[in-house]
Every structure is written in C-alpha cells, then in structure tokens.
Design a protein around this motif. Structure first.
Motif, mmCIF file in Angstrom:
data_model
loop_
_atom_site.group_PDB
_atom_site.id
_atom_site.type_symbol
_atom_site.label_atom_id
_atom_site.label_comp_id
_atom_site.label_asym_id
_atom_site.label_seq_id
_atom_site.Cartn_x
_atom_site.Cartn_y
_atom_site.Cartn_z
ATOM 1 N N THR A 145 1.790 -10.373 8.410
ATOM 2 C CA THR A 145 2.959 -9.303 8.931
ATOM 3 C C THR A 145 2.510 -8.474 8.257
ATOM 4 N N ILE A 146 2.761 -8.118 8.750
ATOM 5 C CA ILE A 146 1.504 -5.697 8.739
ATOM 6 C C ILE A 146 3.163 -5.520 9.059
ATOM 7 N N ARG A 147 3.899 -4.820 8.254
ATOM 8 C CA ARG A 147 5.301 -3.725 8.483
ATOM 9 C C ARG A 147 5.724 -2.479 7.314
ATOM 10 N N ALA A 148 6.606 -1.731 7.433
ATOM 11 C CA ALA A 148 6.564 -1.040 6.547
ATOM 12 C C ALA A 148 7.278 -1.714 6.271
ATOM 13 N N VAL A 155 1.000 -1.190 0.341
ATOM 14 C CA VAL A 155 -0.275 -0.194 -0.182
ATOM 15 C C VAL A 155 1.006 0.909 -0.256
ATOM 16 N N LYS A 156 1.102 1.908 -0.809
ATOM 17 C CA LYS A 156 1.174 3.132 -0.789
ATOM 18 C C LYS A 156 0.928 4.493 -0.503
ATOM 19 N N LEU A 189 1.791 3.317 11.225
ATOM 20 C CA LEU A 189 1.382 1.693 11.324
ATOM 21 C C LEU A 189 0.977 1.177 12.713
ATOM 22 N N ARG A 190 0.946 1.997 13.307
ATOM 23 C CA ARG A 190 0.458 1.160 14.175
ATOM 24 C C ARG A 190 -0.860 0.971 15.194
ATOM 25 N N VAL A 191 -1.765 2.272 14.148
ATOM 26 C CA VAL A 191 -2.918 2.305 14.181
ATOM 27 C C VAL A 191 -3.353 1.729 13.299
ATOM 28 N N CYS A 210 1.756 -11.447 3.706
ATOM 29 C CA CYS A 210 2.399 -9.729 4.644
ATOM 30 C C CYS A 210 1.863 -8.379 4.056
ATOM 31 N N LEU A 211 1.574 -7.440 4.585
ATOM 32 C CA LEU A 211 0.963 -6.481 3.878
ATOM 33 C C LEU A 211 2.158 -5.231 4.555
ATOM 34 N N VAL A 212 2.422 -4.696 2.919
ATOM 35 C CA VAL A 212 3.641 -3.827 2.801
ATOM 36 C C VAL A 212 2.856 -2.274 3.436
#
Length: 424
Positions: free
Chosen positions: A374-377, A213-214, A354-356, A338-340
């Motif tokens: 996985t959710i990350r930058a 996601v941009k 990212l926390r929210v 993965c969700l980036v």
C-alpha cells in the motif's frame, strides 16, 4: 532503566498486559482479557483491581451476554495523566498536550528555525509547554516527548551528528527537560515519531511493517516493525535524505556531502532551483511569488503545482521520481506492508507527487515485494508526530519494567525521572 530481578509469577508483566490490552481496545471485559492474555481468572481479577487502584482502569458499560450474566466492560482512564509532546523541523515546530491515549487536547504549529540552537529552542518550548498547562493541573503531567530532525542516540536522548542542527550534537536534551519539568523525557528522530503516530492512529497490526517518509524541507524516514520503532545501532536508521543518489560532486547538500537525495529532492533544494528558474524566466507563477515576498519557499512551489505551473509540476515530479527510485530499493530490501508519505510535498492539494512515487516504486521494485504494497498519503494528519511522541512515552511507562518502578509509589512522578526514561 535497571532491570528488576525475575519472579516466579511476574505481576508486572501481567499488569502491563492487562492495561495495554484495554488501552489498545483489544480486550474490554475480564473474560476477553483472560482469553487474549492466556491468564487465569484470579490473575486477571487481581491485576484489574491493581490497575483500578492506580487509576488506570475503571468499570464502564455492560457488554453483550454470551449466555450468562452480561460482563462489565473496562475502560482505560486516559484522563488520568497528560503528556507534553513536540516535534521540531528545520523551519517550524509542532507542540501539543495530549491525554494518555495520545488524543491531542491542544496543538500549535509555530514557525521556528532549529538552527537557532538548543538553548533558545528549548527555552521557547518551555514557554509553550507552560502555556499549554496553564489551564490544566500540572500534577497530572506524566511525561515529555520530543522529536528532532536528525539522528538521536536514543539511550541518552542526545542528537548524534545531526546534519542540519548546528550546535545540537551531543546536547543533553533529556536532562535539560527533565530538570525543568520533573518528569521522564523521551527524545527521538522526528520521522520515527511520525511513523509511530501513523501506525497507532491507523490500527497497524503488530505483525505488519510500515515505512513513513517525511518529504518536506528535508527528507527522512521512520520504520515501524511489528509494532516497534526500528532505530538501528546508532539511531541513524531511516536517514534516507543523506543517502548518495547522484555521482556529481557539484550538487552540495546542507550536510556538507555531495549527491544526497535531499540536495536533489528536498523542499529546500527545490526552492534553491526555483530561484534560478525565476531569474531565467521559466516560471511566471514563481516570479510573481518572488516579487511579492522577496523569496521562494517550498510552499510556493506546492501552490504552483496546484495552479498548474509547468516548472513546478516538472520539479515536483522529478523529485518524486528520485525519492521513489530510492524507496523501490528499500521496498525490495525491507518488504513493508505500507509505504506512507507525509510532509509538505504531499499536503499541497495535488496528487502529482504521490502518483509519480507510486508509479516509480511499482515499476522498479520486485513484483513479489510490491504486489500487496500500500502506497498512500498519511492519514494521521498534522498531529501524527506529537501523537507518536505521546504513544512512545505512555507505552514505555506502561511497560512491565516501568510499572515495577513507579507503581509501588502510585504514579510516575513518585520516582526520579531518570529511572523511567529509556528504550521502548
């Protein structure tokens, strides 16, 4: 690109497999190639020799012995060619030259509004490309790749009704650049290239699924499924910024519709709301920024978050919740590994966004879909898009169909660019 007729023993399928395995560091010796590709020793030997004659592979160091003579490792000759790659955004662009491993040799981030139109923008890109090649042999250029902030008809390389790109709809970007540079050109959505660059740089397995996601001035997503970009039938896959998320006709988006996610959570929308906050006296930090420059940008809001400004923190958290809510539905539907997230919203030095997002997705998605998610930058950094463009071009040129077209002539420049540019 026309399909070649099938053959009893397809040498180009085997050649492509051998080169790709070595390039991807999945097999480095002839015995490993035979085991991984399920090809006989003679076929491996012939295809390795052919790849060496094309300048794609060479012998390197000696690998560990398994009992007999130590095998010679193979190396992909990434220096054999160059790729020019650019990713356009709403207000800026990235431009780079890479080798055939998509390693960025030189990169520039430049302010440039895509709304200036295709002619001015592509002229500007031509100048940048020429400068990047100035100290390099132009005969080494293999391909050009371009990412744009809107849907693309991938088969033709033309933008398809892009909401924030006035004057670009249907413009023949591929033809324009192929005529100028004499090499095959690939044009894709910017988020697709970001997703591919992220997948390749982090070693995503071919059986895994990723959504990138941009979240910047606008909002878009790229999907990589089992090693390939998923574009949809018209190139509109991942255009989440213009999904309607609010039944309120007063919230107008840049695309002309109402209630879009981007009109509520995009960087330009936050900057719009920030102006009202300044006029109403709700943010001293933004008032100072507005007084200094006469405007407020998404970057100002990011700096406000880092500085602890209450309005900025609340605005970014609200935007993250709205994006996370939509992504929760997509996680249920697509079930990615993965969700980036990348873009200005996650590069400001604070983890509020990212926390929210993480909390929102995990609280609203189905437990089965989010259990191992996985959710990350982004780990690929600011060059993910240009690297993704280079990977797209090189991987297509190393496909069996493309090799069958250009390998007899010795290099891609030996054939008409239009015969090579196509799907991957």
């Amino acid at each position: 690109m026309p399909r070649r007729p099938p053959t009893a023993i397809d040498q180009y399928e085997a050649l492509s497999t051998v080169v790709r395995l070595v390039r991807g560091d999945r097999a480095r010796t002839r015995p490993e190639l035979g085991t991984t590709a399920l090809l006989g020793r003679t076929v491996i030997s012939q295809r390795v020799e052919e790849a060496m004659n094309l300048g794609l592979l060479e012998d390197a160091d000696v690998g560990p012995s398994s009992g007999g003579r130590a095998p010679r490792r193979l190396r992909f000759r990434a220096e054999e060619g160059l790729v020019l790659s650019a990713v356009l955004g709403a207000t800026a662009l990235d431009v780079a030259v890479t080798d055939l491993d998509a390693r960025v040799l030189e990169h520039r981030h430049l302010e440039w509004p895509v709304a200036r139109g295709p002619e001015e923008t592509l002229d500007f890109l031509d100048d940048q490309f020429a400068d990047l090649l100035k100290e390099r042999a132009p005969g080494r250029l293999w391909a050009v790749a371009i990412g744009v902030p809107g849907p693309v008809e991938f088969a033709t390389g033309r933008p398809s009704q892009p909401p924030i790109m006035p004057g670009w709809d249907g413009f023949d970007i591929r033809g324009r650049l192929q005529d100028r540079h004499g090499v095959p050109v690939w044009v894709d959505n910017d988020a697709n290239l970001l997703a591919l660059g992220e997948a390749r740089s982090t070693g995503l397995d071919d059986d895994q699924h990723l959504i990138f996601v941009k979240a910047g001035t606008g909002i878009g997503a790229g999907v990589v499924s089992q090693g390939r970009i998923h574009r949809g039938s018209k190139g509109a896959a991942g255009d989440i910024g213009h999904a309607r998320v609010l039944e309120d006709n007063s919230v107008m988006c840049r695309c002309g519709r109402t209630g879009c996610l981007e009109a509520l959570a995009g960087g330009w929308a936050l900057a719009r709301d920030a102006v009202s906050a300044v006029h109403e006296g709700r943010s001293r930090f933004l008032a100072d920024a507005h007084h200094a420059t006469g405007e407020i940008t998404p970057a100002d809001i990011g700096r406000g978050v880092v500085a602890g400004d209450a309005w900025c923190l609340t605005a970014v958290a609200r935007a993250a919740e709205r994006i996370g809510s939509l992504m929760a539905a997509l996680v249920n539907f697509y079930n990615p590994d993965c969700l980036v997230f990348g873009g200005g919203a996650v590069t400001g030095g604070d983890n509020t966004f990212l926390r929210v997002v993480d909390h929102t997705v995990r609280s609203r998605a189905l437990p089965l879909a989010s259990a191992d998610l996985t959710i990350r930058a982004s780990a690929a950094g600011e060059t993910a898009g240009v690297a993704g463009g280079a990977h797209l071009a090189v991987e297509t040129l190393l496909s069996a169909d493309a090799l069958a077209t250009w390998a007899p002539g010795g290099r891609p420049s030996a054939v008409e660019p239009a015969r090579l540019a196509g799907g991957a």
